[in-house]
Scaffold this active site. Sequence first.
Site, mmCIF file in Angstrom:
data_model
loop_
_atom_site.group_PDB
_atom_site.id
_atom_site.type_symbol
_atom_site.label_atom_id
_atom_site.label_comp_id
_atom_site.label_asym_id
_atom_site.label_seq_id
_atom_site.Cartn_x
_atom_site.Cartn_y
_atom_site.Cartn_z
ATOM 1 N N ASP A 18 0.209 -1.380 -5.468
ATOM 2 C CA ASP A 18 0.937 -2.885 -5.200
ATOM 3 C C ASP A 18 0.536 -3.851 -5.859
ATOM 4 O OD1 ASP A 18 3.187 -4.362 -4.416
ATOM 5 O OD2 ASP A 18 2.673 -4.460 -2.395
ATOM 6 N N HIS A 35 3.188 -4.209 -14.928
ATOM 7 C CA HIS A 35 3.221 -2.782 -14.701
ATOM 8 C C HIS A 35 2.673 -1.834 -15.861
ATOM 9 C CE1 HIS A 35 6.166 -3.632 -11.771
ATOM 10 N NE2 HIS A 35 7.077 -3.875 -12.291
ATOM 11 N N LEU A 129 -7.247 19.130 -9.891
ATOM 12 C CA LEU A 129 -6.888 18.125 -9.125
ATOM 13 C C LEU A 129 -5.308 18.260 -9.250
ATOM 14 C CD1 LEU A 129 -7.150 14.856 -7.896
ATOM 15 C CD2 LEU A 129 -6.312 14.243 -10.085
HETATM 16 C C1 IPE Z 1 5.693 -0.226 -2.395
HETATM 17 O O1 IPE Z 1 5.533 -1.333 -2.990
HETATM 18 C C2 IPE Z 1 6.162 0.834 -3.307
HETATM 19 C C3 IPE Z 1 5.235 1.009 -4.319
HETATM 20 C C4 IPE Z 1 4.285 0.588 -4.749
HETATM 21 C C5 IPE Z 1 5.610 2.029 -5.448
HETATM 22 P P1 IPE Z 1 6.731 -2.437 -2.819
HETATM 23 O O2 IPE Z 1 6.360 -3.858 -3.509
HETATM 24 O O3 IPE Z 1 8.034 -1.811 -3.157
HETATM 25 O O4 IPE Z 1 6.627 -3.022 -1.332
HETATM 26 P P2 IPE Z 1 7.256 -4.184 -0.493
HETATM 27 O O5 IPE Z 1 8.814 -4.351 -0.938
HETATM 28 O O6 IPE Z 1 6.375 -5.304 -0.558
HETATM 29 O O7 IPE Z 1 7.112 -3.708 1.204
HETATM 30 C C1 IPE Z 2 3.840 -2.536 -7.647
HETATM 31 O O1 IPE Z 2 3.786 -3.827 -7.789
HETATM 32 C C2 IPE Z 2 4.850 -1.501 -8.557
HETATM 33 C C3 IPE Z 2 6.093 -1.112 -7.832
HETATM 34 C C4 IPE Z 2 6.306 -1.454 -6.798
HETATM 35 C C5 IPE Z 2 7.075 -0.301 -8.870
HETATM 36 P P1 IPE Z 2 4.884 -4.749 -7.665
HETATM 37 O O2 IPE Z 2 6.173 -4.967 -8.595
HETATM 38 O O3 IPE Z 2 5.380 -4.519 -6.092
HETATM 39 O O4 IPE Z 2 4.102 -6.136 -7.593
HETATM 40 P P2 IPE Z 2 4.275 -7.415 -6.744
HETATM 41 O O5 IPE Z 2 4.344 -6.810 -5.369
HETATM 42 O O6 IPE Z 2 5.525 -8.173 -6.685
HETATM 43 O O7 IPE Z 2 2.981 -8.284 -6.675
HETATM 44 MG MG MG Z 3 5.146 -5.090 -4.419
#
Ligand code: IPE
Ligand code: IPE
Ligand code: MG
Length: 236
Positions: A18, A35, A129
């Site tokens: 995240d 990303h 792995l």
């Molecule tokens: C969780 O992150 C999902 C992934 C890392 C793929 P999100 O960014 O979607 O989760 P919330 O919305 O903060 O709970």
């Molecule tokens: C994690 O990063 C990737 C996915 C959930 C796909 P985020 O896109 O959730 O990044 P933040 O949480 O907005 O910083």
């Molecule tokens: Mg996120």
Amino acid sequence: MADASSHPVPLHVAIIMDGNGRWAAARGLPRAAGHREGARAVRRVIEAAVTHGVRYLTLFAFSSENWQRPAEEVQDLTFLLKHYLRSELTELHAEGVQLRVIGERERFGPVLGRELAEAEAQTAGNCRLTLVLALSYGGRAEIVAAARRVMASGLKPEELTEQRFAGFLFTAGIPDPDLVIRTSGEQRVSNFLLWQLAYAEILFTKVLWPDFSPGDFALALDEYAGRERRFGARPV
Ligand code: IPE
Ligand code: IPE
Ligand code: MG
């Protein structure tokens, strides 16, 4: 199989990757750039997992709920996934990595769905792995899908055990995670591996996923090695 509680290196590490969006925002860049950088961190962490002798690495890349994001971001993520698979598969295979996908992969369409199935088939014999990619994955959806399969299997209620039920989940045959890492400072599970995390050690770090380094991975393993796992028993 060694008892995980007596094992200093976790057999299975799962990561909620995240913070890509915040990483990009901090640099005035579009979320897609975050990303992209996140995909680079994935490469580094797979290598680190192999180096440390971790046998299973699960990466939460896209949740069932992430479909609610703007279409453009979903498209960027799907494109990145396709690109990642095409550019990394040969090397992953050469490194002895077995790929498994959990989640509702069919939601990404037939082309990507087929490529994922082919990648799984191609790497099925590898055992250095096991890399588990959680794609369009949600823990509750997984449990409901498993319950449906149980009902369709004709199993009698009294024949259903925890072990048998686990065999109906996407993760059939994969040991439960010993360590879960969530980056970016959020302290929640966000519908990740709800069944499988029953006794996992959880580690939250403020590092944003694109910044997560092999050093951060090593630190997480150190912290894990210092934890006392009890599994509900009274320490003697
Ligand atoms: C969780 O992150 C999902 C992934 C890392 C793929 P999100 O960014 O979607 O989760 P919330 O919305 O903060 O709970
Ligand atoms: C994690 O990063 C990737 C996915 C959930 C796909 P985020 O896109 O959730 O990044 P933040 O949480 O907005 O910083
Ligand atoms: Mg996120």
